[in-house]
Design an enzyme around this catalytic site. Structure first.
Site, mmCIF file in Angstrom:
data_model
loop_
_atom_site.group_PDB
_atom_site.id
_atom_site.type_symbol
_atom_site.label_atom_id
_atom_site.label_comp_id
_atom_site.label_asym_id
_atom_site.label_seq_id
_atom_site.Cartn_x
_atom_site.Cartn_y
_atom_site.Cartn_z
ATOM 1 N N LYS A 1 3.795 -5.567 -20.209
ATOM 2 C CA LYS A 1 4.174 -6.442 -19.087
ATOM 3 C C LYS A 1 3.843 -5.766 -17.755
ATOM 4 O O LYS A 1 3.228 -6.378 -16.877
ATOM 5 C CB LYS A 1 5.683 -6.730 -19.147
ATOM 6 C CG LYS A 1 6.230 -7.355 -17.877
ATOM 7 C CD LYS A 1 7.712 -7.655 -17.977
ATOM 8 C CE LYS A 1 8.620 -6.524 -17.609
ATOM 9 N NZ LYS A 1 8.738 -6.231 -16.172
ATOM 10 N N ARG B 1 11.901 -12.140 -20.393
ATOM 11 C CA ARG B 1 11.034 -11.653 -19.318
ATOM 12 C C ARG B 1 10.137 -10.525 -19.816
ATOM 13 O O ARG B 1 9.060 -10.324 -19.260
ATOM 14 C CB ARG B 1 11.875 -11.124 -18.149
ATOM 15 C CG ARG B 1 12.622 -12.198 -17.400
ATOM 16 C CD ARG B 1 13.361 -11.585 -16.234
ATOM 17 N NE ARG B 1 12.456 -10.718 -15.488
ATOM 18 C CZ ARG B 1 12.835 -9.720 -14.715
ATOM 19 N NH1 ARG B 1 14.111 -9.448 -14.560
ATOM 20 N NH2 ARG B 1 11.957 -8.987 -14.074
ATOM 21 N N ILE C 1 16.383 7.354 -11.031
ATOM 22 C CA ILE C 1 15.443 6.447 -10.344
ATOM 23 C C ILE C 1 16.171 5.311 -9.623
ATOM 24 O O ILE C 1 15.906 5.026 -8.460
ATOM 25 C CB ILE C 1 14.429 5.835 -11.341
ATOM 26 C CG1 ILE C 1 13.741 6.926 -12.167
ATOM 27 C CG2 ILE C 1 13.409 4.952 -10.606
ATOM 28 C CD1 ILE C 1 12.669 7.701 -11.484
ATOM 29 N N PRO D 1 14.185 -1.276 -2.226
ATOM 30 C CA PRO D 1 13.437 -1.729 -1.049
ATOM 31 C C PRO D 1 11.922 -1.679 -1.269
ATOM 32 O O PRO D 1 11.462 -1.137 -2.274
ATOM 33 C CB PRO D 1 13.841 -0.719 0.025
ATOM 34 C CG PRO D 1 14.256 0.503 -0.714
ATOM 35 C CD PRO D 1 14.792 0.050 -2.043
ATOM 36 N N VAL D 2 11.161 -2.273 -0.341
ATOM 37 C CA VAL D 2 9.692 -2.225 -0.433
ATOM 38 C C VAL D 2 9.104 -1.548 0.806
ATOM 39 O O VAL D 2 7.963 -1.780 1.170
ATOM 40 C CB VAL D 2 9.073 -3.638 -0.618
ATOM 41 C CG1 VAL D 2 9.369 -4.187 -2.004
ATOM 42 C CG2 VAL D 2 9.542 -4.602 0.446
ATOM 43 N N ASP D 3 9.919 -0.688 1.447
ATOM 44 C CA ASP D 3 9.487 -0.051 2.682
ATOM 45 C C ASP D 3 8.211 0.776 2.500
ATOM 46 O O ASP D 3 7.361 0.830 3.392
ATOM 47 C CB ASP D 3 10.615 0.820 3.257
ATOM 48 C CG ASP D 3 11.129 1.838 2.245
ATOM 49 O OD1 ASP D 3 11.345 1.457 1.077
ATOM 50 O OD2 ASP D 3 11.312 3.008 2.617
ATOM 51 N N LEU D 4 8.048 1.376 1.320
ATOM 52 C CA LEU D 4 6.866 2.230 1.133
ATOM 53 C C LEU D 4 5.593 1.391 0.988
ATOM 54 O O LEU D 4 4.516 1.817 1.406
ATOM 55 C CB LEU D 4 7.048 3.143 -0.081
ATOM 56 C CG LEU D 4 8.244 4.106 0.033
ATOM 57 C CD1 LEU D 4 8.488 4.834 -1.279
ATOM 58 C CD2 LEU D 4 8.016 5.118 1.155
ATOM 59 N N CYS E 1 18.658 -6.624 -5.867
ATOM 60 C CA CYS E 1 18.294 -6.674 -7.277
ATOM 61 C C CYS E 1 19.423 -6.075 -8.087
ATOM 62 O O CYS E 1 20.113 -5.187 -7.628
ATOM 63 C CB CYS E 1 17.017 -5.876 -7.466
ATOM 64 S SG CYS E 1 16.624 -5.569 -9.169
ATOM 65 N N ARG F 1 10.643 -9.682 -8.706
ATOM 66 C CA ARG F 1 10.366 -8.764 -7.621
ATOM 67 C C ARG F 1 8.904 -8.315 -7.597
ATOM 68 O O ARG F 1 8.330 -8.046 -6.536
ATOM 69 C CB ARG F 1 11.291 -7.570 -7.814
ATOM 70 C CG ARG F 1 11.437 -6.727 -6.638
ATOM 71 C CD ARG F 1 12.374 -5.586 -6.910
ATOM 72 N NE ARG F 1 12.337 -4.690 -5.793
ATOM 73 C CZ ARG F 1 11.392 -3.807 -5.620
ATOM 74 N NH1 ARG F 1 10.446 -3.673 -6.500
ATOM 75 N NH2 ARG F 1 11.408 -3.026 -4.538
HETATM 76 C C1 UD1 Z 1 8.404 -0.343 -11.739
HETATM 77 C C2 UD1 Z 1 8.528 -1.096 -13.023
HETATM 78 C C3 UD1 Z 1 9.956 -1.005 -13.561
HETATM 79 C C4 UD1 Z 1 10.372 0.454 -13.663
HETATM 80 C C5 UD1 Z 1 10.123 1.181 -12.357
HETATM 81 C C6 UD1 Z 1 10.371 2.678 -12.453
HETATM 82 C C7 UD1 Z 1 6.882 -2.855 -12.749
HETATM 83 C C8 UD1 Z 1 6.613 -4.300 -12.539
HETATM 84 N N1 UD1 Z 1 8.182 -2.484 -12.764
HETATM 85 O O1 UD1 Z 1 9.267 -0.970 -10.784
HETATM 86 O O2 UD1 Z 1 9.987 -1.612 -14.853
HETATM 87 O O3 UD1 Z 1 11.754 0.521 -13.971
HETATM 88 O O4 UD1 Z 1 8.765 1.012 -11.929
HETATM 89 O O5 UD1 Z 1 9.581 3.249 -13.432
HETATM 90 O O6 UD1 Z 1 5.967 -2.063 -12.944
HETATM 91 N N2 UD1 Z 1 11.549 2.573 -3.681
HETATM 92 C C9 UD1 Z 1 11.798 2.638 -2.335
HETATM 93 N N3 UD1 Z 1 10.918 2.018 -1.485
HETATM 94 C C10 UD1 Z 1 9.816 1.351 -1.939
HETATM 95 C C11 UD1 Z 1 9.582 1.296 -3.309
HETATM 96 C C12 UD1 Z 1 10.457 1.925 -4.170
HETATM 97 O O7 UD1 Z 1 12.788 3.225 -1.894
HETATM 98 O O8 UD1 Z 1 9.078 0.811 -1.117
HETATM 99 C C13 UD1 Z 1 12.489 3.230 -4.618
HETATM 100 C C14 UD1 Z 1 13.174 2.254 -5.562
HETATM 101 O O9 UD1 Z 1 14.323 1.671 -4.970
HETATM 102 C C15 UD1 Z 1 13.506 3.138 -6.736
HETATM 103 C C16 UD1 Z 1 12.328 4.101 -6.776
HETATM 104 O O10 UD1 Z 1 11.730 4.055 -5.484
HETATM 105 O O11 UD1 Z 1 14.687 3.854 -6.488
HETATM 106 C C17 UD1 Z 1 11.263 3.788 -7.814
HETATM 107 O O12 UD1 Z 1 10.958 2.399 -7.744
HETATM 108 P P1 UD1 Z 1 9.520 1.828 -8.115
HETATM 109 O O13 UD1 Z 1 8.732 2.835 -8.874
HETATM 110 O O14 UD1 Z 1 8.913 1.265 -6.890
HETATM 111 O O15 UD1 Z 1 9.908 0.651 -9.096
HETATM 112 P P2 UD1 Z 1 9.108 -0.671 -9.239
HETATM 113 O O16 UD1 Z 1 7.679 -0.411 -8.943
HETATM 114 O O17 UD1 Z 1 9.805 -1.765 -8.542
#
Ligand code: UD1
Length: 421
Positions: free
Chosen positions: A22, A401, A331, A122-125, A116, A92
């Site tokens: 997925k 899902r 995480i 967040p998606v700040d990065l 969530c 998301r």
């Molecule tokens: C992806 C996977 C999810 C998995 C996760 C961690 C997909 C569709 N989903 O989710 O199944 O559990 O990786 O392996 O591939 N963060 C920030 N800012 C950002 C982005 C992330 O602070 O802009 C934080 C998140 O809140 C979290 C950590 O970074 O604490 C890792 O998140 P991330 O690797 O981004 O998870 P997803 O890509 O959403």
């Protein structure tokens, strides 16, 4: 709402085939937006999140044909550059259209994901990374409004960008955006997950110049255009890992076809430590156990360390293992929601911050439980498979899902499982 009814106590035996991942399919479907000719995919599992992504791409004007696990996506005539709140709130990962839309069409409007269940996420990065490539980004009315119209040739500009945290979809979004940027982008502290590598392999087939995927520095030399390609989605290591735990807990012998042990090193190591026998073949993994397992400590971290998406399943394993296990989640800040439900089945678990202390009990007792996210739901199914009597797992749309044909696969292995509404 559908529920799953499980009669516990059956050993799982036999073989099943693992579906395409997925988490690889979602970014790769979105990558179709980058290409001027059709992208032909195989190994696309029949899952709710895949349906949602296909629906989202369809609203943008991508022409999609789906036949079994094959999907053809033609983005030669994209007409809308928007992912609405309605779409993003249900999934998301819809944020993955932001990079491709912006880099190919110079504009994108994507809703911010809401809160969530497993943390604030967040998606700040994603946003900072695109800004580092020169994008103008404004957040208005809950939407990310991004543009490249002020840039030379209206193209994103390659740059060096260090991600403060390892983010899987963030790395994927930026890798896709950089593929059509002008100049070279270097992504540092990039995610090394196999799904990032699979996306990179697909992008390379489409004409992208990417090196280093799978390491923490990915270099992308932007090209002017990308074309379609043929790509088979990598197998789902989390689905495989979930069935491996099921085999170990129920004391059976299960062979998984289309499963890659090299993507599951940390999980296999922990299963062996717990006492299960794991045999690795070419594209197969066989797990055998007598059901007597030893408690095993878990600490989640980015790949290649132990995956957060397997934490809940190993929590289930530990509830019936011999001894005390420490399960630490590094995480996501709120990823213990299965604990309360497992306690209702008789598990002995206490939580201290981001660590759960699990004391193995002799048996779990069936009950009605409900999960609030995908992997938590899977862990409750695992617990139900070994619990005495009947376990009812409610709200299984979470499972739909991410697990293709869950009841069918479990039934094939001898579990007593049925869906009811
Ligand atoms: C992806 C996977 C999810 C998995 C996760 C961690 C997909 C569709 N989903 O989710 O199944 O559990 O990786 O392996 O591939 N963060 C920030 N800012 C950002 C982005 C992330 O602070 O802009 C934080 C998140 O809140 C979290 C950590 O970074 O604490 C890792 O998140 P991330 O690797 O981004 O998870 P997803 O890509 O959403």
């Amino acid at each position: 709402m559908d529920k799953l009814i499980i009669q516990g106590g059956q050993r799982l035996n036999g073989e099943i085939t693992i579906s395409g991942a997925k988490n690889a399919a979602l970014p790769i479907l979105c990558a179709s937006l980058l290409a001027e000719t059709p992208l032909e995919l195989s190994g696309v599992a029949a899952l709710k999140d895949i349906d949602t992504t296909i629906k989202l791409l369809d609203t943008m004007g991508v022409k999609i044909a789906r036949n079994g696990d094959k999907v053809s996506l033609d983005a030669s005539e994209v007409a809308s550059f928007e992912a609405t709140y309605e779409m993003v709130k249900t999934m998301r990962a819809s944020i993955l259209v932001l990079g491709p839309l912006l880099t190919r069409f110079g504009t994108a409007r994507v809703s911010l994901p809401g809160g969530c269940a497993i943390g604030s996420r967040p998606v700040d990065l994603h946003i900072k990374g695109l800004q580092a490539l020169g994008a103008a980004i404004h957040i208005t009315h809950g939407y990310i409004q991004a543009s490249t119209l002020h840039l030379p040739n209206r193209r994103l500009q390659g740059a060096r960008y260090y991600m403060d945290l390892v983010t899987v979809t963030g790395t994927e979004n930026l890798m896709m955006a950089a593929s059509l940027a002008e100049g070279t982008t270097v992504l540092e502290n990039a995610a090394k997950e196999p799904e990032v590598v699979d996306l990179a392999e697909c992008l390379i087939k489409m004409g992208a110049k990417i090196t280093g995927a799978g390491s923490d520095v990915i270099t992308i030399v932007g090209v002017e255009k990308l074309n379609g390609a043929n790509h088979n989605i990598v197998c789902d290591r989390i689905e495989a890992g979930t069935y491996m735990v099921a085999a170990a807990m129920t004391g059976g012998e299960v062979k998984l076809n289309n499963a890659r042990a090299d993507l599951l090193d940390a999980v296999i190591k922990k299963l062996r430590y717990a006492g299960a026998e794991v045999k690795v073949g070419k594209d197969t993994i066989t797990v055998k156990s007598d059901g007597n397992l030893k408690a095993v400590n878990i600490r989640t971290a980015p790949h290649p360390a132990f995956p957060t998406d397997m934490q809940a399943q190993f929590m289930a394993l530990n509830t019936v293992a011999d001894g005390v296990a420490k399960v630490t989640e590094t995480i996501f800040e709120n990823r213990f929601m299965h604990v309360q439900e497992m306690q209702r089945l008789g598990a002995d678990i206490s939580i201290d911050g981001n660590t759960a202390l699990v004391k193995g009990v002799e048996f779990l007792d069936g009950a009605t439980v409900m999960a609030t996210d995908l992997r938590a739901s899977a862990s409750l199914v695992l617990a139900g498979l070994v619990a005495r009597g009947e376990t009812v797992v409610e709200r299984i749309y979470h499972l739909d899902r991410g697990y293709e044909q869950l009841e069918e696969k479990l039934t094939k292995l001898g579990a007593k499982v049925r869906r009811s509404n």
